[in-house]
Design an enzyme around this catalytic site. Structure first.
Site, PDB file in Angstrom:
ATOM      1  N   ASP A 211       0.830  -1.199   0.000  1.00 49.80           N
ATOM      2  CA  ASP A 211       0.000   0.000   0.000  1.00 49.80           C
ATOM      3  C   ASP A 211       0.867   1.252   0.000  1.00 49.80           C
ATOM      4  O   ASP A 211       1.887   1.321   0.702  1.00 49.80           O
ATOM      5  CB  ASP A 211      -0.882  -0.028   1.257  1.00 49.80           C
ATOM      6  N   GLU A 277      15.057 -15.331  -0.088  1.00 52.54           N
ATOM      7  CA  GLU A 277      15.441 -16.399   0.835  1.00 52.54           C
ATOM      8  C   GLU A 277      14.415 -17.520   0.862  1.00 52.54           C
ATOM      9  O   GLU A 277      14.696 -18.610   1.382  1.00 52.54           O
ATOM     10  CB  GLU A 277      15.619 -15.833   2.237  1.00 52.54           C
TER      11      GLU A 277
END
Length: 567
Positions: A211, A277
């Site tokens: 956002d 990751e």
């Protein structure tokens, strides 16, 4: 990019936005919830989408429908529990649907423990350093630190009160006063959000819609700024439904000092590494209201985010030359950084395109439409154009976003009673702007039932129109020519012909009102004019694949789009 189990699915995905409080309500309290979403996932599977994006469902006082977050690592009880979230995610993945969640990093709720601690702390304290606290101007600090105005109307600063009752410092809130802005120059803020990302990634989410991704960093010195009067709320942009010009938006160079600052990119490079990751392709999608598109493309450089909402496309009118120009600009700008373009026509912040495309008066983003708005849309014209615009959009290469209910042809709800409205914009402007409630009304599932199947009790947090039986999903399933079946067929053909991974080749020899291109084996012809356009002789006898309206085999109707096999 993480090469383990890498598919880059997001390059061509169709992602369906769920506004949780208005999607499906399992417990009957009038507010949609996570179990409600789980119960309706089979319908989304049959629609043919690839992923869902959930607007905020985290713990919140709900002063801005969840975009005021008090706890980033829990589910608000009105939506359910973390177990409900895990169950929903598991069911979605079982259907082959990925899950993207909304993240609100520009600001928190004023009920967040950090902000409450800041209010209790002294000026200059570590607690206040997490937010944008400043001393006021004037002899006693009675003047706000600068002249910035809130996106929702009114000043962007509110003054605190000291423990002894005297006026204190001011804090910045680009949105509502209940949404204080974080200070993203503070490493403690950055580390907190790394933990938030890991929390949801560990629960299996496939990415984040970020956002206000063009916010977070403010210009040094917080200089005064007055936006253009005609601008939209999220970037000073062009009024929706009218043609944007290159200078109509607030951009990185010389624009609003609270939007599009270069420092935001450092944040997303950091997040990119964190997502790498994790197994598979986890994605970041930017809500970034910047223009021109060449600058928006900075958000999706190879080491930053994967997608950015294409708001210039959303804001383009139903007019052939403007559409061709924005499509060209989009493909060039995003392609230049190796990213796919995205395409979107509706979301929870804008007037639904089944109404917006039939407006005849200016309507800046965020203002909404209500009973007294000028240029009221004609419902039949709006739906006709909306279907045609969707037919054009879903044939374009790249990713596409759908907003819940658009597959039913839902228009904006205009006649909401004043006392039912809940958008902060309505209150902060004393009713001058209607705000976004009209696109957030709970959607209809079954005709002739309480709340149209939104729940079994008939309760709804925003009142539904009396004539929505015609839009209910069960009234459209299997009905030839219905908007739902049009969407299902468009998505099936898009997937079958891998249009999301294709390319655009413009076709000549058509009227000025026509947008015509081929994407692999499919030719798309969209007529934005008010009269039918006869097909060139080369298309005689060509197989029709899809039509947004009727098609007689020789002419493309006004406000309609067809897909045919490329000759």
């Amino acid at each position: 990019m993480n090469s383990r189990n890498s598919t880059e699915w997001w390059r061509s995905a169709v992602i369906y936005q769920i506004y949780p409080r208005s999607f499906a309500d399992a417990n009957g309290d009038g507010l949609g919830d996570l179990p409600g979403i789980t119960s309706r996932l089979s319908a989304l599977k049959s629609l043919g989408i690839d992923a869902i994006w959930l607007s905020p469902f985290m713990t919140s006082p709900q002063k801005d429908a969840g975009y005021d977050v008090a706890d980033y690592c829990d589910v608000d009880p009105i939506f359910g529990t973390l177990d409900d979230f895990d169950a929903m995610t598991s069911h979605a993945h079982a259907y082959g649907i990925r899950v993207i969640v909304d993240l609100v990093p520009n600001h928190s709720s004023d009920a967040h423990p950090w902000f409450q601690a800041a209010l209790a702390a002294e000026p200059g304290s570590p607690e206040r350093a997490r937010y944008m606290f400043r001393d006021g101007q004037g002899e006693t600090g009675e003047i706000a630190p600068n002249n910035w105005q809130s996106v929702f109307g009114g000043p962007a600063w509110s003054r605190t009160t000291n423990p002894d009752g005297t006026p204190g410092q001011w804090y910045l809130h680009i949105f509502d006063s209940s949404q204080p802005d974080f200070d993203w120059t503070n490493e403690e803020v950055r580390e907190m959000f790394r933990g938030v990302l890991r929390f949801w990634l560990d629960r299996g989410v496939d990415g984040f819609r970020v956002d206000v991704a063009h916010g977070m960093i403010k210009a040094d010195g917080l200089p005064d700024y007055t936006p253009p009067v005609e601008g939209g709320s999220m970037g000073g942009g062009t009024p929706l439904g009218l043609e944007p010009g290159i200078d109509d938006f607030e951009d990185i160079d010389g624009g609003a000092p609270y939007w599009g600052q270069e420092g935001v990119h450092e944040i997303y490079r950091d997040w990119h590494l964190l997502l790498e990751e994790y197994e598979g392709d986890r994605v970041l999608c930017a809500e970034a209201w910047v223009d021109p598109l060449s600058k928006m493309a900075k958000w999706v450089r190879p080491d930053e985010m994967q997608q950015a909402f294409n708001f210039p496309y959303l804001e383009t009118p139903w007019e052939a030359s403007a559409l061709r120009a924005v499509i060209d600009e989009s493909l060039e700008a995003f392609g230049a950084v190796g990213a796919p373009s995205t395409w979107v026509l509706s979301n929870h912040d804008v007037v639904r395109h089944a109404s917006r495309l039939a407006l005849t008066a200016e309507n800046p983003q965020g203002h909404g439409i209500g009973p007294k708005s000028p240029g009221q849309p004609i419902r039949e014209t709006g739906l006709r154009r909306a279907r045609a615009a969707t037919g054009l959009m879903l044939a374009l290469p790249g990713g596409a976003y759908l907003y819940q209910g658009e597959e039913l042809g839902l228009p904006e709800v205009i006649d909401l009673p004043d006392d039912a409205r809940q958008d902060p914009t309505w209150f902060r402007t004393n009713g001058e702007r209607y705000g976004r409630d009209g696109c957030r009304v709970p959607i209809p599932w079954e005709a002739g039932t309480p709340a149209y199947g939104f729940n079994t009790t008939g309760a709804a947090w925003l009142p539904q129109p009396d004539d929505w039986d015609r839009y209910a999903r069960d009234a459209q399933v299997g009905v030839p020519g219905s908007t739902l079946e049009f969407y299902r067929e468009a998505l099936r053909l898009r997937r079958e012909h891998t249009l999301g991974l294709g390319s655009v080749t413009w076709l000549e020899g058509f009227a000025d009102s026509v947008v015509a291109f081929s994407n692999g084996p499919v030719t798309v012809i969209a007529n934005t004019g008010d009269t039918a356009v006869r097909l060139p002789a080369a298309f005689a006898g060509t197989d029709l694949l899809l039509a947004s309206g009727g098609f007689d085999g020789t002419s493309v109707r006004a406000d309609s789009t067809i897909w045919v096999r490329t000759p």
